[in-house]
Design a protein around this motif. Structure first.
Motif, PDB file in Angstrom:
ATOM      1  N   ILE A  49       5.728   3.369  -5.337  1.00 52.40           N
ATOM      2  CA  ILE A  49       6.697   3.156  -6.494  1.00 52.40           C
ATOM      3  C   ILE A  49       6.325   2.110  -7.411  1.00 52.40           C
ATOM      4  N   LEU A  50       6.058   2.470  -8.674  1.00 52.72           N
ATOM      5  CA  LEU A  50       5.311   1.254  -9.565  1.00 52.72           C
ATOM      6  C   LEU A  50       6.720   1.018 -10.656  1.00 52.72           C
ATOM      7  N   VAL A  51       7.154  -0.289 -10.550  1.00 50.26           N
ATOM      8  CA  VAL A  51       8.047  -0.744 -11.516  1.00 50.26           C
ATOM      9  C   VAL A  51       7.669  -2.246 -12.206  1.00 50.26           C
ATOM     10  N   GLU A  52       8.128  -2.413 -13.203  1.00 50.32           N
ATOM     11  CA  GLU A  52       8.169  -3.779 -13.860  1.00 50.32           C
ATOM     12  C   GLU A  52       9.450  -4.499 -13.447  1.00 50.32           C
ATOM     13  N   PRO A  53       9.328  -5.672 -12.811  1.00 47.78           N
ATOM     14  CA  PRO A  53      10.484  -6.344 -12.559  1.00 47.78           C
ATOM     15  C   PRO A  53      11.313  -6.728 -13.413  1.00 47.78           C
ATOM     16  N   VAL A  54      10.796  -6.773 -14.917  1.00 47.57           N
ATOM     17  CA  VAL A  54      11.597  -6.884 -16.179  1.00 47.57           C
ATOM     18  C   VAL A  54      10.697  -5.778 -17.048  1.00 47.57           C
ATOM     19  N   PRO A  96      17.881  -5.910 -11.336  1.00 51.32           N
ATOM     20  CA  PRO A  96      18.377  -6.633 -10.588  1.00 51.32           C
ATOM     21  C   PRO A  96      17.829  -7.038  -9.114  1.00 51.32           C
ATOM     22  N   ASP A  97      17.735  -8.223  -8.964  1.00 49.19           N
ATOM     23  CA  ASP A  97      17.240  -8.576  -7.542  1.00 49.19           C
ATOM     24  C   ASP A  97      17.711  -7.603  -6.443  1.00 49.19           C
ATOM     25  N   ALA A  98      18.963  -7.028  -6.282  1.00 48.03           N
ATOM     26  CA  ALA A  98      19.174  -6.262  -5.212  1.00 48.03           C
ATOM     27  C   ALA A  98      18.467  -4.908  -5.527  1.00 48.03           C
ATOM     28  N   CYS A  99      17.875  -4.570  -6.470  1.00 50.53           N
ATOM     29  CA  CYS A  99      17.665  -3.431  -6.588  1.00 50.53           C
ATOM     30  C   CYS A  99      15.910  -3.504  -6.270  1.00 50.53           C
ATOM     31  N   LEU A 100      15.482  -4.640  -6.601  1.00 50.93           N
ATOM     32  CA  LEU A 100      14.032  -5.040  -6.348  1.00 50.93           C
ATOM     33  C   LEU A 100      13.971  -4.862  -4.630  1.00 50.93           C
ATOM     34  N   LYS A 101      15.066  -5.378  -4.078  1.00 52.76           N
ATOM     35  CA  LYS A 101      15.001  -5.406  -2.517  1.00 52.76           C
ATOM     36  C   LYS A 101      15.200  -4.085  -2.109  1.00 52.76           C
ATOM     37  N   GLY A 102      16.226  -3.466  -2.701  1.00 57.31           N
ATOM     38  CA  GLY A 102      16.376  -2.076  -2.282  1.00 57.31           C
ATOM     39  C   GLY A 102      15.168  -1.383  -2.193  1.00 57.31           C
ATOM     40  N   CYS A 139      10.440   1.474   0.323  1.00 56.70           N
ATOM     41  CA  CYS A 139       8.908   1.749   0.338  1.00 56.70           C
ATOM     42  C   CYS A 139       8.904   1.540   1.982  1.00 56.70           C
ATOM     43  N   ASP A 140       9.492   0.677   2.624  1.00 53.29           N
ATOM     44  CA  ASP A 140       8.936   0.431   3.835  1.00 53.29           C
ATOM     45  C   ASP A 140       9.545   1.733   4.876  1.00 53.29           C
ATOM     46  N   GLU A 141      10.888   1.904   4.496  1.00 58.16           N
ATOM     47  CA  GLU A 141      11.305   3.058   5.097  1.00 58.16           C
ATOM     48  C   GLU A 141      10.554   4.559   5.050  1.00 58.16           C
ATOM     49  N   HIS A 142       9.756   4.650   4.015  1.00 58.28           N
ATOM     50  CA  HIS A 142       8.914   5.884   3.747  1.00 58.28           C
ATOM     51  C   HIS A 142       7.238   5.657   3.801  1.00 58.28           C
ATOM     52  N   GLY A 143       7.129   4.365   4.368  1.00 58.45           N
ATOM     53  CA  GLY A 143       5.619   3.973   4.570  1.00 58.45           C
ATOM     54  C   GLY A 143       4.758   4.285   3.240  1.00 58.45           C
ATOM     55  N   ILE A 144       5.458   3.689   2.161  1.00 56.79           N
ATOM     56  CA  ILE A 144       5.010   3.951   0.767  1.00 56.79           C
ATOM     57  C   ILE A 144       4.741   2.554   0.270  1.00 56.79           C
ATOM     58  N   LEU A 145       3.913   2.422  -0.638  1.00 59.45           N
ATOM     59  CA  LEU A 145       3.653   1.380  -1.359  1.00 59.45           C
ATOM     60  C   LEU A 145       4.283   0.754  -2.571  1.00 59.45           C
ATOM     61  N   MET A 146       4.794  -0.586  -2.439  1.00 60.50           N
ATOM     62  CA  MET A 146       5.540  -1.029  -3.555  1.00 60.50           C
ATOM     63  C   MET A 146       4.569  -1.648  -4.646  1.00 60.50           C
ATOM     64  N   MET A 147       4.585  -1.224  -5.885  1.00 63.82           N
ATOM     65  CA  MET A 147       3.783  -1.437  -6.722  1.00 63.82           C
ATOM     66  C   MET A 147       4.397  -2.304  -7.853  1.00 63.82           C
ATOM     67  N   LEU A 148       3.974  -3.645  -8.274  1.00 61.81           N
ATOM     68  CA  LEU A 148       4.808  -4.177  -9.144  1.00 61.81           C
ATOM     69  C   LEU A 148       3.645  -4.496 -10.584  1.00 61.81           C
ATOM     70  N   GLY A 166      13.038 -12.368  -3.579  1.00 62.18           N
ATOM     71  CA  GLY A 166      12.659 -12.787  -2.040  1.00 62.18           C
ATOM     72  C   GLY A 166      11.821 -11.616  -1.535  1.00 62.18           C
ATOM     73  N   VAL A 167      11.328 -10.732  -2.165  1.00 63.61           N
ATOM     74  CA  VAL A 167      10.598  -9.658  -1.773  1.00 63.61           C
ATOM     75  C   VAL A 167       9.207  -9.583  -2.177  1.00 63.61           C
ATOM     76  N   SER A 168       7.996  -9.361  -1.676  1.00 63.39           N
ATOM     77  CA  SER A 168       6.816  -9.112  -2.175  1.00 63.39           C
ATOM     78  C   SER A 168       6.300  -7.674  -2.191  1.00 63.39           C
ATOM     79  N   PRO A 169       5.369  -7.406  -3.195  1.00 67.73           N
ATOM     80  CA  PRO A 169       4.815  -6.061  -3.118  1.00 67.73           C
ATOM     81  C   PRO A 169       3.861  -6.018  -2.566  1.00 67.73           C
ATOM     82  N   ASP A 170       3.101  -4.674  -2.446  1.00 64.34           N
ATOM     83  CA  ASP A 170       1.865  -4.516  -1.759  1.00 64.34           C
ATOM     84  C   ASP A 170       0.759  -4.627  -2.583  1.00 64.34           C
ATOM     85  N   ILE A 171       0.968  -4.246  -3.941  1.00 62.46           N
ATOM     86  CA  ILE A 171      -0.012  -4.349  -4.998  1.00 62.46           C
ATOM     87  C   ILE A 171       0.742  -4.743  -6.265  1.00 62.46           C
ATOM     88  N   MET A 172       0.055  -5.466  -6.860  1.00 59.65           N
ATOM     89  CA  MET A 172       0.574  -6.083  -8.185  1.00 59.65           C
ATOM     90  C   MET A 172      -0.346  -6.365  -9.369  1.00 59.65           C
TER      91      MET A 172
END
Ligand code: PLP
Length: 391
Positions: free
Chosen positions: A179-184, A194-200, A205-214, A234-240
């Motif tokens: 999942i690729l997203v701009e935090p802002v 929102p922070d809650a969405c980034l946490k979500g 990503c963890d649930e499905h074993g996929i990469l969080m790409m920011l 308070g979260v960190s991506p896999d790729i940025m």
């Protein structure tokens, strides 16, 4: 009509000849207060002495050797980024677009090497911007960016902003890599996730074993008051992806990644002639040396609060021109009621520079070194522009 420079830009009739801090001087001598910072690039303003010093020193010694050889300044910058972030490894590019290309390749290669070559799809969001290359426009997916440029690079799933059900369903598919997203969102109109969405997103990503790409090309490097915007959640991506502010005006970008996400990128799988060259990294080291300091970031937050408060007052004073203040840190936006391009233009007359974005927004992305007095002056000039428009 064709021109000697390919006419892909709508340029303002302004020619700047000199810059210092938050100020730009026009050829005719007028001084403009720069709230655009070259589209969030001049993170330390124009001609910052530390950047000039590092660049000139490097320029007198060695400009370029290629990545065939060791580059101490590149190693130092990678070490600094690894030290200050989630990342275990860094690849340097010349731009955000190139960082996007590698981020996509890295995610796909990760799953290919893991024996899941079917995992190629990247989920992206409406209003996003990841650059103008084949992967960048395919990732964003908007008609504005893709029309006439097909066939597009396949493997992107475009979702509506805030459609959680669609997101859950898409992430559960067995062919998704990340999942690729701009935090802002920047180009999309200063839309913070929102922070809650980034946490979500991290949980998904963890649930499905996929990469969080920011994509922190626009919102990273201190702009939101943390070194990187995702730190607020308070979260960190896999790729940025990083670019713009890291070079302070010198072309420099980077992909940061965890060891696990980057494990497919072995010798020979990717490269760049210029990426991480001594000049760019000399400047990047100077930027990191200043921006990554806690005291500098605390100052950004303090000034951001002040700027925001003053902009709220501006919006209240000109309800016919402005609708609301958006954003976070010194990545601010004014949603306009007037046409945003007209507001930007009225700003030129008031000698203040802002940058238009989608959703009828003008962006306020000043140098992170802007002073309190300059913030007051900026709002006074925006007030002048709004008054002229409202008249
Ligand atoms: N990603 C984001 C979020 C951006 O804002 C941009 C540029 O505006 C890019 C990627 C592309 O970066 P560049 O123009 O350096 O290639």
């Amino acid at each position: 009509m064709i021109t000697s420079v390919l006419p892909t830009y709508n340029r303002a009739p302004l020619t700047f000849v000199k810059g210092a801090g938050s100020w730009l001087e026009e050829a005719d001598g007028r001084r403009f207060l720069d709230l655009g910072a070259g589209i969030a690039v001049n993170s330390l303003g124009h001609a910052h002495p530390a950047l000039v010093e590092n660049l000139t020193q490097q320029a007198q010694n060695l400009w370029h050797v290629s990545n065939l050889y060791q580059i101490p300044a590149q190693q130092a910058l990678a070490d600094a980024l690894v030290d200050k972030t989630f990342a275990d490894t860094v690849f340097f590019t010349n731009s955000g677009t190139e960082a996007c290309e590698l981020a996509v390749k890295m995610a796909r290669k990760h799953f290919y090497d893991a024996g899941q070559p079917e995992r190629v799809k990247i989920i992206t969001f409406e209003g996003s911007f990841h650059g103008r290359s084949a992967a960048g426009i395919a990732a964003a997916g908007s008609e504005k960016m893709t029309k006439g440029f097909g066939p597009l690079l396949p493997g992107f799933v475009h979702l509506k902003w805030g459609d959680h059900d669609a997101l859950r369903a898409a992430a559960a598919e067995s062919d998704v890599a990340g999942i690729l997203v701009e935090p802002v969102q920047g180009e999309g109109g200063i839309r913070p996730l929102p922070d809650a969405c980034l946490k979500g997103l991290r949980d998904l990503c963890d649930e499905h074993g996929i990469l969080m790409m920011l994509d922190e090309v626009q919102c990273g490097v201190g702009r939101t008051g943390k070194l990187f915007a995702h730190e607020w959640a308070g979260v960190s991506p896999d790729i940025m992806m990083v670019a713009k502010g890291i070079g302070g005006g010198f072309p420099l970008g980077a992909v940061l990644a965890t060891e696990a996400a980057a494990n497919g990128m072995t010798a020979g799988t990717h490269g760049s002639t210029y990426g991480g060259n001594p000049l760019a990294c000399a400047v990047g080291n100077a930027v990191m040396g200043i921006v990554a300091e806690d005291s500098f970031l605390a100052d950004v937050n303090r000034k951001a609060g002040l700027f925001r408060q003053k902009l709220e007052g501006l919006v209240a004073a000109h309800p016919e021109v402005f609708e609301e203040v958006r954003g976070t840190g010194l990545m601010l936006g004014l949603k306009c009621k007037a046409v945003n391009a007209d507001v930007v233009k009225a700003g030129y007359d008031a000698e203040v520079l802002t940058v238009p974005a989608a959703d009828n927004v003008i962006r306020i992305l000043p140098a992170l070194t802007i002073t309190e007095d300059e913030i007051s002056e900026a709002v006074a000039r925006l007030d002048k522009a709004a008054s002229a428009l409202g008249a």
